[in-house]
Design an enzyme around this catalytic site. Sequence first.
Site, PDB file in Angstrom:
ATOM      1  N   LYS A  21       1.016  -1.088   0.079  1.00 45.15           N
ATOM      2  CA  LYS A  21      -0.404   0.071   0.060  1.00 45.15           C
ATOM      3  C   LYS A  21       0.223   1.562  -0.514  1.00 45.15           C
ATOM      4  CE  LYS A  21      -3.413  -2.279   3.272  1.00 45.15           C
ATOM      5  NZ  LYS A  21      -3.497  -3.554   2.801  1.00 45.15           N
ATOM      6  N   PHE A  23      -4.750  -4.070  11.274  1.00 46.74           N
ATOM      7  CA  PHE A  23      -4.528  -2.282  11.786  1.00 46.74           C
ATOM      8  C   PHE A  23      -4.398  -2.260   9.507  1.00 46.74           C
ATOM      9  CE2 PHE A  23      -0.341  -4.381   9.015  1.00 46.74           C
ATOM     10  CZ  PHE A  23      -0.546  -3.060   8.361  1.00 46.74           C
ATOM     11  N   ASP A  24      -4.574  -3.031   8.738  1.00 47.42           N
ATOM     12  CA  ASP A  24      -4.731  -2.390   7.145  1.00 47.42           C
ATOM     13  C   ASP A  24      -6.142  -2.282   7.181  1.00 47.42           C
ATOM     14  OD1 ASP A  24      -2.567  -2.769   5.942  1.00 47.42           O
ATOM     15  OD2 ASP A  24      -2.390  -5.039   6.486  1.00 47.42           O
ATOM     16  N   VAL A  25      -6.970  -2.900   7.670  1.00 47.83           N
ATOM     17  CA  VAL A  25      -8.299  -2.635   7.760  1.00 47.83           C
ATOM     18  C   VAL A  25      -9.039  -1.384   8.342  1.00 47.83           C
ATOM     19  CG1 VAL A  25     -11.024  -3.016   7.788  1.00 47.83           C
ATOM     20  CG2 VAL A  25      -9.513  -5.233   7.323  1.00 47.83           C
ATOM     21  N   LEU A  67      -7.457   1.979   7.027  1.00 55.93           N
ATOM     22  CA  LEU A  67      -8.365   2.597   5.125  1.00 55.93           C
ATOM     23  C   LEU A  67     -10.179   3.055   5.814  1.00 55.93           C
ATOM     24  CD1 LEU A  67      -8.059  -0.183   2.649  1.00 55.93           C
ATOM     25  CD2 LEU A  67      -6.936   1.348   3.043  1.00 55.93           C
TER      26      LEU A  67
END
Length: 247
Positions: free
Chosen positions: A168, A189-191, A194
């Site tokens: 990303k 953490f990615d979710v 975003l």
Amino acid sequence: MTETPPRNVDLSIVIPAYNEADRLPPTIDQLLIYLDTQAWSAEIVIVENGSTDGTLEVAQSLAARDVRIRALHLDGRGKGLAVRAGMLAAFGKYLLEFDADASVPADQIPALLKELDAGADIAIGSREAAGAQRVGEPSHRHLMGRVFNLLVRWLALPGISDSQCGFKAFRRSAAQDLFQRQLIDGWGFDVEILYIARSRGYRIQEVPVVWYYGTSSKIEGRLVHNTFAMLKELLVIRRNAMRGRYV
């Protein structure tokens, strides 16, 4: 390192590294060879967090070889913790999350940077967008990933086909804003990033990538455990949002 690391570079590549002593050297070599062919400037920020296999020493040795590499150490564990630290310590105009196994090769970096140049605030590699390829992935791994992503879209990120690819890119201003608001240290953490980005009006662009499955994947090693942990973190994100913790 014997020199001051480069500042105000075009791109910072942030690599979270937990027990990656074996995979880091070939990945860094691949990155350096690629960066040597590019006109833009770059740095590599390796963030080691609590490894037990000598990853920190390997990262420090790599940093001593090339001024473009920095090795950071954290006492805590969690991929989210490491990525946040790297993003907030990075110098680049654009900041890239890049996995230590190089599952998405370095030659696909320009596809993300192109979207940032075109106006996106965040460009995310997608293994599900039209034109993407998944190479060598077992069918059970793909199935569990799709089930999890359905839950992600239902609970947090409708319309995003793949939130979990560790590839990303962020505009600096967006990264500085979002990662200071991040609360989850684990895989979810990615979710969360975003989700916060959408709530704050940032433009997110998915980019199809060619993704290579690694047999020594950290997710694969504890697939069921990590899947349930991420599901729990999805509910934490919803709770945090309801309580206004991202505002």
